[in-house]
Design a protein around this motif. Structure first.
Motif, PDB file in Angstrom:
ATOM      1  N   GLY A 187       5.064   1.064  -3.256  1.00 26.20           N
ATOM      2  CA  GLY A 187       4.934   2.046  -4.310  1.00 26.20           C
ATOM      3  C   GLY A 187       4.661   1.489  -5.690  1.00 26.20           C
ATOM      4  N   ARG A 188       4.465   0.173  -5.788  1.00 28.43           N
ATOM      5  CA  ARG A 188       4.203  -0.447  -7.085  1.00 28.43           C
ATOM      6  C   ARG A 188       2.732  -0.859  -7.190  1.00 28.43           C
ATOM      7  NH1 ARG A 188       8.937  -2.181  -9.685  1.00 28.43           N
ATOM      8  NH2 ARG A 188      10.585  -0.703  -9.118  1.00 28.43           N
ATOM      9  N   GLY A 189       2.245  -0.960  -8.409  1.00 30.07           N
ATOM     10  CA  GLY A 189       0.892  -1.451  -8.632  1.00 30.07           C
ATOM     11  C   GLY A 189      -0.148  -0.344  -8.665  1.00 30.07           C
ATOM     12  N   LYS A 190      -1.398  -0.742  -8.819  1.00 28.45           N
ATOM     13  CA  LYS A 190      -2.483   0.222  -8.949  1.00 28.45           C
ATOM     14  C   LYS A 190      -2.667   1.028  -7.668  1.00 28.45           C
ATOM     15  CE  LYS A 190      -4.953  -2.291 -12.549  1.00 28.45           C
ATOM     16  NZ  LYS A 190      -6.234  -2.913 -12.986  1.00 28.45           N
ATOM     17  N   LYS A 191      -3.031   2.305  -7.863  1.00 29.54           N
ATOM     18  CA  LYS A 191      -3.206   3.204  -6.727  1.00 29.54           C
ATOM     19  C   LYS A 191      -4.611   3.023  -6.148  1.00 29.54           C
ATOM     20  CE  LYS A 191      -1.295   7.285  -6.711  1.00 29.54           C
ATOM     21  NZ  LYS A 191      -0.983   8.729  -6.961  1.00 29.54           N
ATOM     22  N   PHE A 192      -4.702   3.089  -4.818  1.00 29.21           N
ATOM     23  CA  PHE A 192      -5.987   2.949  -4.138  1.00 29.21           C
ATOM     24  C   PHE A 192      -6.746   4.269  -4.167  1.00 29.21           C
ATOM     25  CE2 PHE A 192      -3.489  -0.224  -1.419  1.00 29.21           C
ATOM     26  CZ  PHE A 192      -3.821  -1.286  -2.253  1.00 29.21           C
ATOM     27  N   VAL A 193      -8.065   4.156  -4.404  1.00 27.19           N
ATOM     28  CA  VAL A 193      -8.914   5.342  -4.483  1.00 27.19           C
ATOM     29  C   VAL A 193     -10.161   5.130  -3.625  1.00 27.19           C
ATOM     30  CG1 VAL A 193      -8.131   6.021  -6.790  1.00 27.19           C
ATOM     31  CG2 VAL A 193     -10.059   4.437  -6.562  1.00 27.19           C
ATOM     32  N   GLU A 194     -10.818   6.215  -3.304  1.00 31.37           N
ATOM     33  CA  GLU A 194     -12.058   6.186  -2.525  1.00 31.37           C
ATOM     34  C   GLU A 194     -13.081   5.251  -3.178  1.00 31.37           C
ATOM     35  OE1 GLU A 194     -14.558   7.458   0.687  1.00 31.37           O
ATOM     36  OE2 GLU A 194     -12.403   7.701   0.329  1.00 31.37           O
ATOM     37  N   GLY A 195     -13.761   4.450  -2.359  1.00 34.20           N
ATOM     38  CA  GLY A 195     -14.820   3.585  -2.851  1.00 34.20           C
ATOM     39  C   GLY A 195     -14.365   2.226  -3.343  1.00 34.20           C
ATOM     40  N   MET A 196     -13.068   1.953  -3.274  1.00 38.24           N
ATOM     41  CA  MET A 196     -12.600   0.615  -3.631  1.00 38.24           C
ATOM     42  C   MET A 196     -13.043  -0.386  -2.567  1.00 38.24           C
ATOM     43  SD  MET A 196      -8.710   1.041  -5.096  1.00 38.24           S
ATOM     44  CE  MET A 196      -8.530  -0.728  -5.332  1.00 38.24           C
ATOM     45  N   VAL A 197     -13.367  -1.608  -3.008  1.00 33.77           N
ATOM     46  CA  VAL A 197     -13.657  -2.705  -2.080  1.00 33.77           C
ATOM     47  C   VAL A 197     -12.856  -3.920  -2.531  1.00 33.77           C
ATOM     48  CG1 VAL A 197     -15.413  -4.155  -1.004  1.00 33.77           C
ATOM     49  CG2 VAL A 197     -15.996  -1.827  -1.715  1.00 33.77           C
ATOM     50  N   VAL A 198     -12.101  -4.495  -1.602  1.00 29.71           N
ATOM     51  CA  VAL A 198     -11.258  -5.643  -1.936  1.00 29.71           C
ATOM     52  C   VAL A 198     -11.397  -6.721  -0.859  1.00 29.71           C
ATOM     53  CG1 VAL A 198      -9.575  -4.216  -3.168  1.00 29.71           C
ATOM     54  CG2 VAL A 198      -9.200  -4.761  -0.746  1.00 29.71           C
ATOM     55  N   ALA A 199     -11.034  -7.928  -1.251  1.00 32.45           N
ATOM     56  CA  ALA A 199     -10.865  -9.027  -0.310  1.00 32.45           C
ATOM     57  C   ALA A 199      -9.364  -9.246  -0.144  1.00 32.45           C
ATOM     58  CB  ALA A 199     -11.539 -10.282  -0.839  1.00 32.45           C
ATOM     59  N   ILE A 200      -8.875  -8.996   1.055  1.00 35.72           N
ATOM     60  CA  ILE A 200      -7.461  -9.214   1.378  1.00 35.72           C
ATOM     61  C   ILE A 200      -7.364 -10.554   2.088  1.00 35.72           C
ATOM     62  CG2 ILE A 200      -5.473  -8.350   2.664  1.00 35.72           C
ATOM     63  CD1 ILE A 200      -6.587  -5.521   2.281  1.00 35.72           C
ATOM     64  N   GLU A 201      -6.470 -11.444   1.610  1.00 33.48           N
ATOM     65  CA  GLU A 201      -6.483 -12.808   2.141  1.00 33.48           C
ATOM     66  C   GLU A 201      -5.103 -13.458   2.134  1.00 33.48           C
ATOM     67  OE1 GLU A 201      -8.649 -15.669  -0.271  1.00 33.48           O
ATOM     68  OE2 GLU A 201      -8.926 -14.200  -1.854  1.00 33.48           O
ATOM     69  N   PRO A 202      -4.294 -13.191   3.144  1.00 31.40           N
ATOM     70  CA  PRO A 202      -3.000 -13.869   3.214  1.00 31.40           C
ATOM     71  C   PRO A 202      -3.150 -15.382   3.331  1.00 31.40           C
ATOM     72  CG  PRO A 202      -3.426 -12.587   5.210  1.00 31.40           C
ATOM     73  CD  PRO A 202      -4.485 -12.239   4.231  1.00 31.40           C
ATOM     74  N   MET A 203      -2.320 -16.091   2.566  1.00 26.04           N
ATOM     75  CA  MET A 203      -2.224 -17.550   2.611  1.00 26.04           C
ATOM     76  C   MET A 203      -0.778 -17.873   2.941  1.00 26.04           C
ATOM     77  SD  MET A 203      -4.562 -18.027  -0.768  1.00 26.04           S
ATOM     78  CE  MET A 203      -4.450 -16.274  -1.164  1.00 26.04           C
ATOM     79  N   THR A 204      -0.558 -18.436   4.118  1.00 32.04           N
ATOM     80  CA  THR A 204       0.782 -18.571   4.676  1.00 32.04           C
ATOM     81  C   THR A 204       1.100 -20.029   4.951  1.00 32.04           C
ATOM     82  OG1 THR A 204       0.527 -16.411   5.736  1.00 32.04           O
ATOM     83  CG2 THR A 204       2.288 -17.834   6.561  1.00 32.04           C
TER      84      THR A 204
END
Length: 272
Positions: A187-204
């Motif tokens: 529930g924290r941080g910027k809200k996701f909206v239609e048309g967003m494009v992101v690179a999700i990249e876990p580093m473990t």
């Protein structure tokens, strides 16, 4: 500022992402003991240009190569060199390409020959955490929902989630808003909206979450010297849901692996 993309722009970005996907698929057959990361880098640059694209990392922030090549305890941003890979290594290959004015950017951590069971588990858990995070990337959720999901899944396995390095929005520039940490609170941080494009990249990291920055200005390693894994996809929100733009299927095809892990994130089947 979040830059929303039209469906037409998202399809152009899919083509950019697929150049990277095909490049990683080509490299999959070449990752083996005795090969150097600098040789793989040369192959990648030639291949990307043959696709009518431009290497996305070469010269970006003055980075000297086409690929970020990060073996074993290196987390990300490793510079290709002439040190041969050896049996049991792992190596994160992070690749970017520009096509149609848009960036594609994603990564896969490859085992080199046979790896230790505990190392393979690190790869498996990190890759699964990527999809755990992608499931939370939908209209109405927030950045913290993705980060929390990845962190919660990863830390249950006793691994360290890197804090200083994050995913990001992507488009006509490599790094756009929002930053996409692999940790956070729901529930924290910027809200996701239609048309967003992101690179999700876990580093473990297999051990501590803490990292060390080296004097070359690029190389980052785990503080305890234990292995680190890194997987990355480009993802858009289409009709409220996550839609994969990149794919690991070219890698799997090259290695003879069957997988349906991406199917839930595609509104239309991928045609290789």
């Amino acid at each position: 500022m979040i830059i929303q993309k039209t469906k037409e722009e998202i399809e152009l970005m899919r083509q950019s992402a697929l150049v990277v996907s095909k490049t990683l698929g080509m490299l999959a057959k070449e990752v083996k003991p005795g090969v150097t990361s600098l040789y793989l880098d040369k192959l990648a640059e030639e291949f990307i240009r043959e696709q009518g694209a431009i290497p996305g990392f070469l010269g970006l922030y003055d980075f000297p190569n086409t690929l970020c090549m990060s073996p074993n305890s290196q987390v990300v941003h490793g510079i290709p060199n002439n040190t041969p890979l050896v049996e049991g290594d792992i190596i994160s290959i992070d690749c970017g390409a520009i096509l149609n004015g848009f960036y594609g950017d994603h990564a896969y951590t490859f085992p080199v020959g046979e790896v230790a069971p505990e190392t393979q588990k690190l790869l498996d858990v990190t890759k699964e955490s990527l999809y755990v995070g992608i499931r939370e990337f939908k209209v109405g959720n927030r950045v913290g929902d993705v980060g929390f999901a990845i962190q919660n899944f990863t830390e249950k396995h006793g691994y360290g989630v890197v804090r200083e390095l994050v995913g990001h929005g992507i488009g006509k520039t490599m790094h756009e808003d929002p930053e996409m940490p692999n940790y956070g609170r729901r529930g924290r941080g910027k809200k996701f909206v239609e048309g967003m494009v992101v690179a999700i990249e876990p580093m473990t990291n297999m051990g501590t979450q803490k990292i060390r920055h080296h004097k070359d200005g690029w190389t980052i390693t785990t503080l305890d010297g234990k292995p680190s894994a890194h997987f990355e996809h480009d993802v858009a929100i289409v009709d409220g849901k996550p839609e994969l733009l990149s794919t690991f299927q070219y890698i799997y095809e090259a290695l003879g692996i069957e997988s349906d892990e991406e199917n839930e994130f595609r509104q239309q089947p991928l045609v290789l």
